[in-house]
Structures are given as structure tokens and as C-alpha cells.
Design an enzyme around this catalytic site. Structure first.
Site, PDB file in Angstrom:
ATOM      1  CE1 TYR A   3      -3.360   2.723   0.379  1.00  0.00           C
ATOM      2  CE2 TYR A   3      -3.900   1.864   2.550  1.00  0.00           C
ATOM      3  CZ  TYR A   3      -4.157   2.736   1.515  1.00  0.00           C
ATOM      4  OH  TYR A   3      -5.203   3.622   1.623  1.00  0.00           O
ATOM      5  CE  LYS A  46      -6.371   1.595  -1.570  1.00  0.00           C
ATOM      6  NZ  LYS A  46      -7.120   1.689  -0.304  1.00  0.00           N
TER       7      LYS A  46
END
Length: 302
Positions: A135, A163
Site C-alpha cells: 500500500y 494499491k
């Protein structure tokens, strides 16, 4: 071209007194998958209020969602922490509770150098038997993943995705070109641009309330109609702007879910619930976005 992967960055529904609403969580998860076209759910992430949910609550939500839809959607559990030992403990618990994949955020606040960031992710990946989605969200963590770090982490067999909330299209493009990492847009306004340069799909906050519309953008692109995909993306942009530009997406998503009569409940402090003026603006943006687009027929996988 494989069908785009649509994962919803799902809110964590609470009761009016602020406790977990596990039946509501399961109801919302089922609706997102069965009616919204989501093939993945990210729980316990930013939109899921990870900073204000306990470890036990995080695990309970993973288990509830896995029980509800784990047989027909990929469950990704947020296990990020600025403490590597804590992240590993959360990862173990999420894996045991039924998660298929882990979302691990760059360690925040301490501002570790890239070597320490890389070691953090490797230690989590080494501790579990399921894949990791990195992330990358420097606006919140204060530390971005560098291109070189991403390339090195891509060599780990359980680091399989990203992500991407870095707002750095050059880095994203270079990393996709150099690695096999499955990139997922984490910013709804970039869902189509990133898909167009090779992203696998998106992790969408807007999908909490407009999953079919987000799905429609991706399906149009996958069907070989970039003009229709662009039309749909632009029609959805005012809702994205209303939900993501002025208040946290958790606040706006829960406000709209409440307006629509769906599970969501209040946010936890320090977040504040949206006021009546904001709610009205969100409702108008939602009505406009959902009236101007309609779902496409499902595209075959393959």
C-alpha cells in the site's frame, strides 16, 4: 485481456452506539459482491477505519466477511502498522480468520529509510503463507515506496500487488513495465488512466455506494470501447470529487450509505459525521452519477 479486478475499500459498519455491526457488515459485503459486481473486498483499510478499530475488531470483521462472501470474492485484510511486530501479529490473525491476501501499508510516522521499509515488508511476507499487496500512500504515511524498492520487493514470491495512491504515474508505469506486480488504482479518479497503462484493476472507496458504475467503466474498457469507458468515467467524476476531495472517503461513504438505507453507521472520532449540507450535496452527486450510467453486461473472464 483478463477482466479488470474491482475491489471495494469497504467501510466498517458500526451500530449507533459505535460498536461493530457484524450482521450489517455481512449484509453490505454480500450486496457489494452479488449486486455491485465486486470480485474483491478490502477490509480494515483506510476506509475501514483501521486507526480506530482494535485488533480483535479487525479480526472479527475479516472472519465475518470471509464467512459471508469468501467463497465468491477475494478477501484482502488491512494489516498495516508502523510497528513491524504488530503488523506480523495482525497478518497471522487475518490469515487464520480467512483472508486470501493482505494489504500492508508503508510504515508511517517513524519515516524509516527505504532499506527499513523493504525489510518491514519482507518480514511480514516471510511470516505468512498468503500474498501481500503493498500500500503506497505517501500523503498519509510520509514515506513513498521508491521504484528500486518496489522492484526488489517484487522478487519476493508473496509480494504480488500494489494499491497505488502515490499519484506518481511515471513510477507506476516504470514499475509495471519492469515487474509482474498487479497494480490497483487506490484513487478513484485514476481508475481508468491506470487501467489504460496496464493496471490489473482498482481498490475503490466510491464502490461502497456506486460499485456498478465503477464496474461499468472498467467493463467498457475491457470490452474494447475506450470512448464509452471515458464517457462513463467522466460521468462518475463529480461523485468521485464530492466523496474524495473535501472530506475523508470514510465520512462521505458512510453518509451516502445512510441516505441509501444501507449498513454503515457512524464514524469514530476523531472523524466527524457529514453535516446536512454535505449530505445533500453527496445525494445530488450520487443521483446524477447513477442516472447517467447503467451497468454493462458482464464480460467473460479470460
Amino acid at each position: 485481456m483478463p477482466r479488470s479486478h474491482l475491489a471495494c475499500a469497504m467501510v466498517t459498519p458500526f451500530t449507533r452506539n459505535g460498536g461493530l455491526d457484524l450482521p450489517g457488515t455481512q449484509h453490505l459485503a454480500a450486496a457489494l459482491v452479488d449486486e455491485g459486481g465486486c470480485d474483491g473486498l478490502v477490509v480494515g483499510g483506510t476506509t475501514g477505519e483501521s486507526p480506530t478499530t482494535s485488533d480483535a475488531e479487525k479480526t472479527a470483521v475479516v472472519q465475518a466477511v470471509a464467512e459471508a462472501v469468501g467463497g465468491r470474492a477475494r478477501i484482502v485484510a488491512g494489516v498495516g502498522s508502523n510497528d513491524t511486530r504488530h503488523a506480523i501479529a495482525l497478518a497471522h490473525a487475518a490469515e487464520k480468520a480467512g483472508a486470501h491476501e493482505l494489504l500492508v501499508v508503508t510504515p508511517y510516522y517513524s519515516r524509516p529509510p527505504q532499506e527499513a521499509v523493504e525489510a518491514h515488508f519482507r518480514m511480514v511476507a516471510d511470516a505468512v503463507g498468503i500474498p501481500l499487496m503493498l500500500y503506497d500512500i505517501p500523503v498519509r504515511t510520509g514515506v513513498a515506496l521508491s521504484y528500486d524498492t518496489l522492484c526488489r520487493l517484487a522478487e519476493h514470491p508473496r509480494v504480488t500487488g500494489v494499491k497505488d495512491c502515490a499519484y506518481d504515474l511515471m513510477k507506476s508505469a516504470r514499475t509495471m513495465a519492469a515487474t509482474g506486480l498487479a497494480y490497483h488504482s487506490g484513487c478513484d479518479e485514476l481508475n481508468l488512466p491506470l487501467r489504460a497503462i496496464g493496471a490489473a484493476g482498482c481498490v475503490s472507496t466510491v464502490a461502497n455506494v456506486a460499485a456498478r458504475e465503477v464496474r461499468g467503466v472498467l467493463d467498457a474498457y475491457d470490452a474494447g470501447d475506450p470512448d464509452e469507458a471515458a464517457r462513463r468515467h467522466l460521468a462518475l467524476t463529480p461523485l468521485i470529487d464530492a466523496m474524495m476531495s473535501r472530506l475523508p472517503g470514510t465520512v462521505t461513504a458512510k453518509a451516502l450509505l445512510g441516505t441509501l438505507g444501507r449498513p454503515g453507521g457512524p464514524v469514530r472520532p476523531p472523524l466527524f459525521e457529514a453535516d446536512a449540507t454535505v449530505e445533500a450535496g453527496l445525494a445530488d452527486a450520487y443521483a446524477s452519477a447513477t442516472c447517467s450510467t447503467s451497468p454493462l453486461p458482464a464480460q467473460p473472464v479470460g
